[in-house]
Design an enzyme around this catalytic site. Structure first.
Site, PDB file in Angstrom:
ATOM      1  N   HIS A  24      31.289 115.011  -0.601  1.00 40.74           N
ATOM      2  CA  HIS A  24      32.556 114.835  -1.332  1.00 40.74           C
ATOM      3  C   HIS A  24      32.519 115.394  -2.768  1.00 40.74           C
ATOM      4  O   HIS A  24      32.867 114.743  -3.741  1.00 40.74           O
ATOM      5  CB  HIS A  24      33.127 113.416  -1.258  1.00 40.74           C
ATOM      6  CG  HIS A  24      32.283 112.275  -1.767  1.00 40.74           C
ATOM      7  ND1 HIS A  24      31.623 112.286  -2.967  1.00 40.74           N
ATOM      8  CD2 HIS A  24      32.053 111.052  -1.223  1.00 40.74           C
ATOM      9  CE1 HIS A  24      31.021 111.130  -3.128  1.00 40.74           C
ATOM     10  NE2 HIS A  24      31.256 110.373  -2.093  1.00 40.74           N
ATOM     11  N   HIS A  78      27.393  98.580   3.783  1.00 44.37           N
ATOM     12  CA  HIS A  78      28.363  99.376   3.009  1.00 44.37           C
ATOM     13  C   HIS A  78      29.218 100.158   4.004  1.00 44.37           C
ATOM     14  O   HIS A  78      28.681 100.744   4.950  1.00 44.37           O
ATOM     15  CB  HIS A  78      27.571 100.312   2.093  1.00 44.37           C
ATOM     16  CG  HIS A  78      28.363 101.272   1.285  1.00 44.37           C
ATOM     17  ND1 HIS A  78      29.635 101.007   0.823  1.00 44.37           N
ATOM     18  CD2 HIS A  78      28.052 102.517   0.821  1.00 44.37           C
ATOM     19  CE1 HIS A  78      30.068 102.042   0.115  1.00 44.37           C
ATOM     20  NE2 HIS A  78      29.131 102.976   0.113  1.00 44.37           N
ATOM     21  N   GLU A  80      31.301 102.819   3.431  1.00 53.90           N
ATOM     22  CA  GLU A  80      31.614 104.240   3.260  1.00 53.90           C
ATOM     23  C   GLU A  80      31.156 104.977   4.526  1.00 53.90           C
ATOM     24  O   GLU A  80      30.130 104.638   5.135  1.00 53.90           O
ATOM     25  CB  GLU A  80      30.941 104.825   2.008  1.00 53.90           C
ATOM     26  CG  GLU A  80      31.499 106.207   1.702  1.00 53.90           C
ATOM     27  CD  GLU A  80      31.193 106.707   0.283  1.00 53.90           C
ATOM     28  OE1 GLU A  80      30.393 106.070  -0.432  1.00 53.90           O
ATOM     29  OE2 GLU A  80      31.778 107.752  -0.082  1.00 53.90           O
ATOM     30  N   ASP A  82      29.731 107.603   5.534  1.00 53.85           N
ATOM     31  CA  ASP A  82      28.417 108.189   5.808  1.00 53.85           C
ATOM     32  C   ASP A  82      27.471 107.159   6.423  1.00 53.85           C
ATOM     33  O   ASP A  82      26.473 107.519   7.052  1.00 53.85           O
ATOM     34  CB  ASP A  82      27.798 108.830   4.556  1.00 53.85           C
ATOM     35  CG  ASP A  82      27.839 107.937   3.337  1.00 53.85           C
ATOM     36  OD1 ASP A  82      28.776 107.123   3.212  1.00 53.85           O
ATOM     37  OD2 ASP A  82      26.938 108.048   2.490  1.00 53.85           O
ATOM     38  N   HIS A 144      27.803 100.801  -3.893  1.00 54.85           N
ATOM     39  CA  HIS A 144      28.630 101.696  -4.667  1.00 54.85           C
ATOM     40  C   HIS A 144      30.119 101.449  -4.486  1.00 54.85           C
ATOM     41  O   HIS A 144      30.955 102.034  -5.173  1.00 54.85           O
ATOM     42  CB  HIS A 144      28.195 103.118  -4.249  1.00 54.85           C
ATOM     43  CG  HIS A 144      29.121 104.218  -4.192  1.00 54.85           C
ATOM     44  ND1 HIS A 144      29.447 104.924  -3.078  1.00 54.85           N
ATOM     45  CD2 HIS A 144      29.835 104.776  -5.209  1.00 54.85           C
ATOM     46  CE1 HIS A 144      30.284 105.877  -3.366  1.00 54.85           C
ATOM     47  NE2 HIS A 144      30.541 105.822  -4.639  1.00 54.85           N
ATOM     48  N   ASP A 163      23.047 102.360  -0.760  1.00 55.20           N
ATOM     49  CA  ASP A 163      23.111 103.549  -1.632  1.00 55.20           C
ATOM     50  C   ASP A 163      22.135 103.495  -2.824  1.00 55.20           C
ATOM     51  O   ASP A 163      21.607 104.525  -3.248  1.00 55.20           O
ATOM     52  CB  ASP A 163      24.526 103.721  -2.190  1.00 55.20           C
ATOM     53  CG  ASP A 163      25.449 104.447  -1.224  1.00 55.20           C
ATOM     54  OD1 ASP A 163      24.955 105.164  -0.334  1.00 55.20           O
ATOM     55  OD2 ASP A 163      26.676 104.302  -1.379  1.00 55.20           O
ATOM     56  N   TYR A 191      21.244 111.831  -8.003  1.00 51.95           N
ATOM     57  CA  TYR A 191      22.043 110.848  -7.264  1.00 51.95           C
ATOM     58  C   TYR A 191      22.604 109.795  -8.221  1.00 51.95           C
ATOM     59  O   TYR A 191      23.796 109.462  -8.195  1.00 51.95           O
ATOM     60  CB  TYR A 191      21.168 110.184  -6.197  1.00 51.95           C
ATOM     61  CG  TYR A 191      21.933 109.339  -5.220  1.00 51.95           C
ATOM     62  CD1 TYR A 191      22.440 109.895  -4.054  1.00 51.95           C
ATOM     63  CD2 TYR A 191      22.169 107.993  -5.457  1.00 51.95           C
ATOM     64  CE1 TYR A 191      23.153 109.125  -3.152  1.00 51.95           C
ATOM     65  CE2 TYR A 191      22.885 107.221  -4.573  1.00 51.95           C
ATOM     66  CZ  TYR A 191      23.364 107.791  -3.425  1.00 51.95           C
ATOM     67  OH  TYR A 191      24.088 107.017  -2.530  1.00 51.95           O
ATOM     68  N   HIS A 224      19.831 106.635   1.899  1.00 50.43           N
ATOM     69  CA  HIS A 224      19.725 108.092   1.822  1.00 50.43           C
ATOM     70  C   HIS A 224      18.325 108.469   1.353  1.00 50.43           C
ATOM     71  O   HIS A 224      17.810 107.901   0.378  1.00 50.43           O
ATOM     72  CB  HIS A 224      20.703 108.674   0.791  1.00 50.43           C
ATOM     73  CG  HIS A 224      22.151 108.542   1.169  1.00 50.43           C
ATOM     74  ND1 HIS A 224      22.715 109.196   2.232  1.00 50.43           N
ATOM     75  CD2 HIS A 224      23.150 107.839   0.587  1.00 50.43           C
ATOM     76  CE1 HIS A 224      24.005 108.893   2.294  1.00 50.43           C
ATOM     77  NE2 HIS A 224      24.299 108.067   1.318  1.00 50.43           N
TER      78      HIS A 224
END
Ligand code: FEO
Length: 392
Positions: A24, A78, A80, A82, A144, A163, A191, A224
């Site tokens: 993004h 989370h 989001e 991903d 996040h 995250d 990051y 990640h």
């Protein structure tokens, strides 16, 4: 990439996205991973899923370890996409599983995927006994997203913070002691700078809160990149420093140019600053990746920004840069502005106003030059660079 045991009966079952180059808008030159973890106990638990286009990889990795009907819980730290967009497929296969999320996580799951999941909500301090192991949940709103939470596995002392502490770094290796430490820390800094910097005050408080809850991980397994097992306190301490805005004697000069005038000024400022023993990074916006520029700013004590004037305003690339950096809200830096113009001016004024409005500490006046800088103008730029360097 196949499953990997990160501890006895705890497996990494995620996916490596080698070819991702844009997350993004964040430039991911080294790809990324979507980490999911499978914990085998009397009750089997999947912690997080992956991005939808890697769902079949996740399914295969899980099936290599266990049967789907044995999964009792799917933790969604989370929402989001991903980390959660494989959830519909996984939940469909894991028919006996209850989804566990924060209250806001439940709301987000319903908004993203509908209300057909069996969801149990948890809050900070809630525990889930699996057998020999216990999971403790810690809400981490805005790290996040508002829904974010962390899962702590005992007695293994493994923190799965989603995250936080992650990096966009594709690798066939899973652990910090297996990869180049400079690349690892560089990606961790990138990051933090591009994703978590505006949330810095929350990070410091959350680390303190987690410590007070008795969470003392010997392994940090983010969602990640690489897992921190050799010295997890290294990344925690780095987060504390970045969150507090700690920086070094370094100046980032960020600029763009039309016919070379602002470029000449930028180089003169860099020469002046470097003559005082300060590290200088000179970054032309159309030659340097924006995500990398933000990473360089993270540990800079001062940022000098230059723009030519176009249509009485700053050059469009500066608008792009300043919109991004003011939203990221870097702490504790000195800012100053310079530029060139042909007749009316406007770039330096516009940039200064934008920075002031964002609450940045701006050193005024900046320097403006009409058309092309002469020797005297360039000497002023050298002195300007020296002055900022001696302040930091
Ligand atoms: Fe990696 Fe906020 O998602």
């Amino acid at each position: 990439m196949t499953k990997v045991a990160i501890a006895e009966d705890i497996f990494w079952v995620g996916a490596v996205d080698w070819n991702l180059r844009d997350f993004h808008g964040y430039t991911t030159n080294r790809g990324t991973t979507y980490n999911a973890y499978l914990i085998l106990d009397q009750k089997t638990v999947l912690v997080d899923t992956v991005k939808y286009n890697f769902a079949t990889e996740l399914v295969k990795n899980i099936e290599d370890v266990t049967d789907f009907e044995k999964i009792g819980y799917i933790i969604v730290n989370h929402v989001e996409m991903d980390h959660s967009s494989a959830l519909p497929m996984i939940a469909e296969k894991a028919k006996n599983a209850t989804v566990i999320a924060s209250e806001k996580g439940k709301d987000s799951i319903v908004c993203h995927y509908g209300d057909h999941f069996r969801i149990q909500t948890v809050k900070t301090g809630d525990m889930l006994k699996l057998g020999d192991r216990t999971l403790t949940f810690v809400e981490a709103p805005m790290l996040h997203w508002p829904d974010s939470m962390m899962t702590y596995v005992t007695p293994d002392k493994i923190l799965m913070p989603n995250d936080a502490f992650g990096q966009h770094l594709a690798s066939s290796q899973r652990f910090d002691d297996e990869v180049d430490e400079h690349i690892l820390m560089d990606e961790a800094a990138k990051y933090f700078a591009n994703i978590l910097m505006p949330l810095a005050p929350l990070i410091t408080r959350k680390i303190q809160e987690v410590t007070q809850l008795g969470v003392a991980p010997t392994m940090i397994a983010p969602s990640h990149g690489i897992i921190w097992r050799s010295n997890p306190s290294r990344i925690v301490n780095a987060y504390l420093q970045w969150s507090e805005g700690k920086a070094k004697r370094k100046i980032s000069i960020v600029y763009d140019t039309m016919w070379g005038s602002t470029d000449k000024m930028a180089h003169a400022m860099a020469d002046g600053a470097a003559s005082q023993g300060v590290e200088v990074k000179l970054m032309k916006l159309r030659a340097t990746d924006l995500s990398e520029i933000i990473t360089q700013i993270l540990d800079s004590k001062a940022v000098i920004v230059g723009s030519p004037t176009l249509n009485n305003q700053m050059f469009p690339t500066l608008g792009h840069f300043l919109t991004y950096i003011t939203g990221l809200r870097p702490k504790g830096k000195v800012w100053s502005f310079f530029g060139s113009y042909g007749w009316g001016g406007g770039a330096v004024r516009g940039m200064t106003e934008m920075a002031r409005k964002a609450g940045f500490e701006v050193r005024e006046p900046g320097i403006e030059v009409k058309f092309v800088p002469n020797a005297e103008d360039l000497q002023k730029c050298v002195e300007f660079g020296k002055k900022i360097a001696t302040e930091i």
